[in-house]
Design a protein around this motif. Structure first.
Motif, PDB file in Angstrom:
ATOM      1  N   ARG A  52      30.592 -13.364  -1.194  1.00  0.00           N
ATOM      2  CA  ARG A  52      30.210 -12.137  -1.889  1.00  0.00           C
ATOM      3  C   ARG A  52      30.271 -12.369  -3.397  1.00  0.00           C
ATOM      4  N   PRO A  53      29.443 -11.643  -4.160  1.00  0.00           N
ATOM      5  CA  PRO A  53      29.478 -11.769  -5.627  1.00  0.00           C
ATOM      6  C   PRO A  53      30.651 -10.997  -6.215  1.00  0.00           C
ATOM      7  N   TYR A  54      31.097 -11.441  -7.389  1.00  0.00           N
ATOM      8  CA  TYR A  54      32.185 -10.769  -8.092  1.00  0.00           C
ATOM      9  C   TYR A  54      31.997 -11.044  -9.577  1.00  0.00           C
ATOM     10  N   GLU A  55      32.404 -10.107 -10.418  1.00  0.00           N
ATOM     11  CA  GLU A  55      32.230 -10.248 -11.863  1.00  0.00           C
ATOM     12  C   GLU A  55      33.601 -10.314 -12.531  1.00  0.00           C
ATOM     13  N   PRO A  73      30.022 -14.281 -14.050  1.00  0.00           N
ATOM     14  CA  PRO A  73      29.755 -14.031 -12.632  1.00  0.00           C
ATOM     15  C   PRO A  73      30.336 -15.145 -11.770  1.00  0.00           C
ATOM     16  N   VAL A  75      30.999 -16.261  -7.329  1.00  0.00           N
ATOM     17  CA  VAL A  75      30.808 -15.963  -5.914  1.00  0.00           C
ATOM     18  C   VAL A  75      32.074 -16.410  -5.195  1.00  0.00           C
ATOM     19  N   GLU A  89      35.651 -20.536  -4.384  1.00  0.00           N
ATOM     20  CA  GLU A  89      35.063 -19.804  -5.509  1.00  0.00           C
ATOM     21  C   GLU A  89      34.040 -20.673  -6.225  1.00  0.00           C
ATOM     22  N   SER A  91      32.285 -20.493  -9.903  1.00  0.00           N
ATOM     23  CA  SER A  91      32.208 -19.829 -11.207  1.00  0.00           C
ATOM     24  C   SER A  91      30.917 -20.249 -11.890  1.00  0.00           C
ATOM     25  N   SER A  99      23.328 -19.250 -10.630  1.00  0.00           N
ATOM     26  CA  SER A  99      23.527 -17.805 -10.695  1.00  0.00           C
ATOM     27  C   SER A  99      24.109 -17.334  -9.368  1.00  0.00           C
ATOM     28  N   GLN A 100      24.560 -16.086  -9.345  1.00  0.00           N
ATOM     29  CA  GLN A 100      25.040 -15.542  -8.079  1.00  0.00           C
ATOM     30  C   GLN A 100      23.946 -15.587  -7.017  1.00  0.00           C
ATOM     31  N   GLN A 101      22.722 -15.299  -7.422  1.00  0.00           N
ATOM     32  CA  GLN A 101      21.619 -15.315  -6.462  1.00  0.00           C
ATOM     33  C   GLN A 101      21.381 -16.719  -5.921  1.00  0.00           C
ATOM     34  N   MET A 104      24.274 -17.751  -3.555  1.00  0.00           N
ATOM     35  CA  MET A 104      24.235 -17.081  -2.257  1.00  0.00           C
ATOM     36  C   MET A 104      23.054 -17.549  -1.413  1.00  0.00           C
TER      37      MET A 104
END
Length: 385
Positions: A52-55, A73, A75, A89, A91, A99-101, A104
């Protein structure tokens, strides 16, 4: 030899097996009755990966040569197996190129269900690495979670499984980003408990940065230029001045593409020149002998702990200095990297200390020194509040 013992020998190595078994089994216990017996470690379960993403929220605006940011950002990953969970994790600072995208999307292609033995890390991580080129942070978050899971399966911290003495952890630096003298002074005063500081340069106010820090403290300083200098002679002049200010090394002073200039600077500098942005994976280590004095290993660049261990071995064989660093990260990735810290010359593992919303508890900094705990795996637990 039963299957559980074969698994441990294959996944951990004979030396680590000798470390793990006395605690998990006990010399007088029978394998069939031991609470963590090797025959019970590996069953016919399947690993399940979730993410899951997290900031991450930074306590202060973080400025380096080229950019500033208030968030990072990430994940977060979990690998579940037989009632246990390994945490990982990724970073994703801007310069990393992920990127988070993208992370994922990569993780959605990882099918760990095809492996029923989480100790076969070489095979599993070779598969993960083969899915796509690049994606180093995405691969690292799988690697970290697998190592965490492995430690939990034998109820041992990774440093113990690897035969690493936790008493040999180094002090860690605390990072001071590029800023005004007033803010730099404030940050330096806030970092009074640290025995060494890492100061970012390359923003056009380099001498002012160092002089401001020196107005507050006389602790040793690491300098990170983040490719911010362009002229090799001016860089050499700065290294001589920095040496007089109690600086211990200079990290990535010139652009990573300026290989000949970097080799020239390394040969003449009174301070070690350390590769950061230029250095990514294992194959880079030998290429940098003579170009840099040493390397800065970060799990988000090395694809995780497995390759980071190999980097340390190769660098030592080439008589190069080794630093272990981090991005802005939670205690998950920082604690994972800290498991290797007793093997290096310098540590810059403060990424979790720069954020206000850490989800985990792990490695601590006590009197400036990294202090490992005895929690299994990478040594973290989820925060309860």
């Amino acid at each position: 030899m039963n299957r559980g013992r074969r698994v441990l020998l294959k996944g951990l190595g004979a030396g680590a097996l000798a470390t793990a078994l006395p605690t998990t089994m006990g010399a007088a216990q029978d394998a069939s009755t031991a609470p963590h017996s090797t025959t019970d470690l590996i069953r016919n379960g399947k690993m399940k990966l979730s993410f899951r993403p997290y900031e991450l929220q930074l306590k202060h605006t973080f400025t380096v040569a080229g950019n500033s940011r208030d968030t990072t950002p990430v994940v977060l990953t979990e690998i579940q197996y037989e009632g246990l969970t390994g945490y990982g994790e990724a970073s994703l600072p801007p310069y990393l190129g992920e990127s988070q995208q993208s992370v994922m999307q990569f993780l959605s292609k990882v099918k760990l269900e095809s492996f029923d033995d989480p100790f076969l890390l070489d095979e599993i991580l070779a598969y993960v690495d083969s899915i796509e080129e690049g994606n180093r942070a995405a691969k690292a978050c799988v690697d970290i979670a697998l190592h965490d899971l492995m430690g939990k399966l034998v109820n041992q911290p990774l440093h113990r499984l690897w035969g690493i003495n936790p008493a040999n952890t180094p002090v860690t630096s605390f990072t001071i980003g590029i800023d005004t003298p007033e803010v730099v002074k404030m940050k330096t005063e806030e970092a009074a408990r640290f025995k060494v500081l890492k100061v970012k340069l390359g923003g056009g106010n380099d001498r002012e940065m160092i002089e401001t820090v020196r107005s507050v403290t006389d602790v040793p300083i690491y300098v990170d230029v983040n490719q911010g200098w362009t002229d090799k002679q001016q860089a050499l002049d700065m290294t001589h001045w920095l040496a007089e200010q109690g600086v211990e090394f200079v990290e990535q002073p010139l652009p990573k593409t300026a290989v000949e200039d970097l080799a020239w600077l390394t040969s003449k500098s009174p301070l070690p020149i350390i590769a950061d942005e230029a250095f990514q994976r294992l194959g880079d280590v030998a290429d940098f002998q003579g170009v840099y004095s040493g390397i800065n290993i970060k799990l988000m660049k090395s694809t995780g702990l497995r390759e980071a261990q190999k980097m340390i071995t190769v660098a030592r064989a080439l008589d190069m200095k080794v630093m272990i660093g981090c991005m802005t990260e939670t205690s998950c990735a920082v604690s994972a990297a800290a498991q290797l810290s007793p093997l290096v010359d310098w540590a810059d593992l403060d990424g979790n200390l720069l954020i206000s919303n850490d989800l985990y508890e792990g490695v601590k900094v006590i009197d400036g020194k990294l202090t490992l705990n005895n929690l299994p795996g990478i040594g973290i637990r989820k925060r309860t509040a």
